[in-house]
Design a protein around this motif. Structure first.
Motif, PDB file in Angstrom:
ATOM      1  N   ILE A  90       0.828  -1.201   0.000  1.00  0.00           N
ATOM      2  CA  ILE A  90       0.000   0.000   0.000  1.00  0.00           C
ATOM      3  C   ILE A  90       0.867   1.259   0.000  1.00  0.00           C
ATOM      4  N   VAL A  91       2.153   1.076   0.230  1.00  0.00           N
ATOM      5  CA  VAL A  91       3.066   2.190   0.470  1.00  0.00           C
ATOM      6  C   VAL A  91       3.054   3.223  -0.656  1.00  0.00           C
ATOM      7  N   ASN A  92       3.037   2.751  -1.890  1.00  0.00           N
ATOM      8  CA  ASN A  92       3.111   3.686  -3.020  1.00  0.00           C
ATOM      9  C   ASN A  92       1.771   3.880  -3.722  1.00  0.00           C
ATOM     10  N   TRP A 140       3.024  -4.191   3.325  1.00  0.00           N
ATOM     11  CA  TRP A 140       4.441  -3.802   3.277  1.00  0.00           C
ATOM     12  C   TRP A 140       4.713  -2.596   4.181  1.00  0.00           C
ATOM     13  N   LEU A 141       3.814  -2.331   5.109  1.00  0.00           N
ATOM     14  CA  LEU A 141       4.004  -1.205   6.028  1.00  0.00           C
ATOM     15  C   LEU A 141       5.006  -1.559   7.123  1.00  0.00           C
ATOM     16  N   LYS A 142       5.681  -0.541   7.638  1.00  0.00           N
ATOM     17  CA  LYS A 142       6.576  -0.676   8.775  1.00  0.00           C
ATOM     18  C   LYS A 142       6.138   0.308   9.861  1.00  0.00           C
ATOM     19  N   LYS A 191       7.749   2.545  11.219  1.00  0.00           N
ATOM     20  CA  LYS A 191       8.312   3.878  10.995  1.00  0.00           C
ATOM     21  C   LYS A 191       7.610   4.658   9.884  1.00  0.00           C
ATOM     22  N   ASP A 192       6.621   4.059   9.235  1.00  0.00           N
ATOM     23  CA  ASP A 192       5.972   4.707   8.088  1.00  0.00           C
ATOM     24  C   ASP A 192       4.918   5.717   8.522  1.00  0.00           C
ATOM     25  N   SER A 193       5.329   6.683   9.330  1.00  0.00           N
ATOM     26  CA  SER A 193       4.383   7.662   9.867  1.00  0.00           C
ATOM     27  C   SER A 193       3.746   8.505   8.769  1.00  0.00           C
ATOM     28  N   ALA A 194       4.478   8.766   7.699  1.00  0.00           N
ATOM     29  CA  ALA A 194       3.919   9.562   6.606  1.00  0.00           C
ATOM     30  C   ALA A 194       2.782   8.818   5.902  1.00  0.00           C
ATOM     31  N   ILE A 195       2.905   7.500   5.780  1.00  0.00           N
ATOM     32  CA  ILE A 195       1.848   6.698   5.160  1.00  0.00           C
ATOM     33  C   ILE A 195       0.605   6.688   6.037  1.00  0.00           C
ATOM     34  N   PHE A 196       0.800   6.518   7.348  1.00  0.00           N
ATOM     35  CA  PHE A 196      -0.337   6.533   8.262  1.00  0.00           C
ATOM     36  C   PHE A 196      -1.029   7.897   8.239  1.00  0.00           C
ATOM     37  N   ALA A 197      -0.248   8.965   8.168  1.00  0.00           N
ATOM     38  CA  ALA A 197      -0.820  10.311   8.115  1.00  0.00           C
ATOM     39  C   ALA A 197      -1.636  10.506   6.842  1.00  0.00           C
ATOM     40  N   GLU A 198      -1.163   9.945   5.728  1.00  0.00           N
ATOM     41  CA  GLU A 198      -1.898  10.051   4.461  1.00  0.00           C
ATOM     42  C   GLU A 198      -3.229   9.313   4.545  1.00  0.00           C
ATOM     43  N   ILE A 199      -3.232   8.153   5.191  1.00  0.00           N
ATOM     44  CA  ILE A 199      -4.483   7.416   5.390  1.00  0.00           C
ATOM     45  C   ILE A 199      -5.448   8.239   6.237  1.00  0.00           C
ATOM     46  N   HIS A 200      -4.928   8.861   7.301  1.00  0.00           N
ATOM     47  CA  HIS A 200      -5.762   9.707   8.167  1.00  0.00           C
ATOM     48  C   HIS A 200      -6.323  10.898   7.404  1.00  0.00           C
ATOM     49  N   VAL A 241      -6.138   3.373  10.965  1.00  0.00           N
ATOM     50  CA  VAL A 241      -5.505   2.113  10.586  1.00  0.00           C
ATOM     51  C   VAL A 241      -4.991   1.379  11.814  1.00  0.00           C
ATOM     52  N   PHE A 242      -5.224   0.078  11.846  1.00  0.00           N
ATOM     53  CA  PHE A 242      -4.546  -0.846  12.755  1.00  0.00           C
ATOM     54  C   PHE A 242      -3.613  -1.671  11.877  1.00  0.00           C
ATOM     55  N   SER A 243      -2.333  -1.640  12.164  1.00  0.00           N
ATOM     56  CA  SER A 243      -1.370  -2.325  11.316  1.00  0.00           C
ATOM     57  C   SER A 243      -0.527  -3.312  12.108  1.00  0.00           C
ATOM     58  N   ALA A 244      -0.289  -4.480  11.504  1.00  0.00           N
ATOM     59  CA  ALA A 244       0.605  -5.481  12.083  1.00  0.00           C
ATOM     60  C   ALA A 244       1.671  -5.796  11.038  1.00  0.00           C
ATOM     61  N   PRO A 245       2.777  -5.061  11.045  1.00  0.00           N
ATOM     62  CA  PRO A 245       3.806  -5.261  10.020  1.00  0.00           C
ATOM     63  C   PRO A 245       4.579  -6.554  10.222  1.00  0.00           C
ATOM     64  N   ARG A 246       5.092  -7.065   9.141  1.00  0.00           N
ATOM     65  CA  ARG A 246       5.955  -8.240   9.210  1.00  0.00           C
ATOM     66  C   ARG A 246       7.375  -7.796   9.542  1.00  0.00           C
ATOM     67  N   ARG A 247       8.059  -8.606  10.301  1.00  0.00           N
ATOM     68  CA  ARG A 247       9.480  -8.364  10.516  1.00  0.00           C
ATOM     69  C   ARG A 247      10.214  -8.775   9.251  1.00  0.00           C
ATOM     70  N   GLY A 248      10.946  -7.861   8.696  1.00  0.00           N
ATOM     71  CA  GLY A 248      11.599  -8.149   7.431  1.00  0.00           C
ATOM     72  C   GLY A 248      10.822  -7.542   6.279  1.00  0.00           C
ATOM     73  N   ARG A 249      11.094  -8.023   5.087  1.00  0.00           N
ATOM     74  CA  ARG A 249      10.535  -7.429   3.874  1.00  0.00           C
ATOM     75  C   ARG A 249       9.131  -7.951   3.578  1.00  0.00           C
ATOM     76  N   GLY A 250       8.297  -7.069   3.018  1.00  0.00           N
ATOM     77  CA  GLY A 250       6.987  -7.474   2.509  1.00  0.00           C
ATOM     78  C   GLY A 250       5.994  -7.822   3.599  1.00  0.00           C
ATOM     79  N   GLY A 251       4.942  -8.555   3.202  1.00  0.00           N
ATOM     80  CA  GLY A 251       3.936  -9.033   4.133  1.00  0.00           C
ATOM     81  C   GLY A 251       3.208  -7.917   4.855  1.00  0.00           C
ATOM     82  N   GLY A 252       2.667  -8.258   5.997  1.00  0.00           N
ATOM     83  CA  GLY A 252       1.947  -7.304   6.812  1.00  0.00           C
ATOM     84  C   GLY A 252       0.456  -7.333   6.555  1.00  0.00           C
ATOM     85  N   VAL A 253      -0.324  -7.182   7.620  1.00  0.00           N
ATOM     86  CA  VAL A 253      -1.786  -7.125   7.517  1.00  0.00           C
ATOM     87  C   VAL A 253      -2.276  -5.888   8.257  1.00  0.00           C
TER      88      VAL A 253
END
Length: 210
Positions: free
Chosen positions: A30-32, A55-57, A59-68, A74-86
């Motif tokens: 969703i990042v881009n 693919w959220l992390k 630290k992606d405060s700018a992405i969360f702000a854009e959603i707001h 948003v409730f986010s559960a990022p994956r440790r490492g690359r990709g994933g996340g729900v």
């Protein structure tokens, strides 16, 4: 201006549960594409959207702000490492979901929240099972047999929790193929718990109980 031409909801991606309109789809990051995703959600009057492969992390405060900025939380559960996340993207003017903690499983990702409708309490669950293997050590984490054991345990835990469980997600099984043995085992597993598909098309991974 933004476009959501790269992805779209079909009828199978939207379910009604009580008076709540729930969407579910895989963004493959969703990042881009926040603007397109949010316009799509609003176009279909989605109260809460279950999103996989965000693919959220943290630290992606700018992405969360854009959603707001689009009027959603948003409730986010990022994956440790690359990709994933729900994640859950929800309209706070319509819903006041409460995020819940749940056990972590190695074979799939999961996030839960409780949502109160006009008639019942719903436990909304978004799940994602990746098939990507980055090294040999992760092979056992993605094996189907391991997933079936973990998913069985998870479903059993849902049956004793508060709220009617509604599961949405992406499991990477070919449930549209009636001859696929793995898919048949998967379907038999969740049906044995009294859970059934809430969508007409067989390849839609959205379920509820009872």
């Amino acid at each position: 201006a933004c476009s959501h031409d790269r992805f779209h909801f079909k009828k199978r991606n939207v379910i009604e549960s009580a008076d709540i309109r729930i969407g579910c789809f895989n963004t493959h990051s969703i990042v881009n594409k926040v603007c397109g995703v949010m316009e799509l959600i609003k176009e279909h009057s989605i109260d809460v959207c279950c999103v996989t492969e965000t693919w959220l992390k943290l630290k992606d405060s700018a992405i969360f702000a854009e959603i707001h900025d689009h009027g959603y939380d948003v409730f986010s559960a990022p994956r440790r490492g690359r990709g994933g996340g729900v994640a859950f993207l929800f309209n706070p003017s319509k819903l006041k979901p409460v995020r819940n903690t749940t056990k972590t499983f190695s074979s799939f990702e999961v996030l839960e929240c409780l949502v109160k409708s006009q008639t019942q309490m719903i436990r909304l669950c978004v799940l994602y099972r990746s098939t990507r293997i980055t090294d040999k050590d992760k092979y056992n984490e993605t094996k189907v047999s391991k997933f079936m054991v973990d998913f069985d345990e998870y479903l059993e835990s849902l049956l004793v929790k508060t709220g009617v469980p509604v599961l949405c997600g992406d499991f990477n099984f070919h449930v549209e193929d009636p001859l696929n043995k793995i898919a048949k085992s998967f379907i038999s597993l969740y049906e044995s718990k009294g859970i059934h598909s809430a969508c007409a098309e067989p390849y839609t991974h959205s379920w509820r109980y009872p």
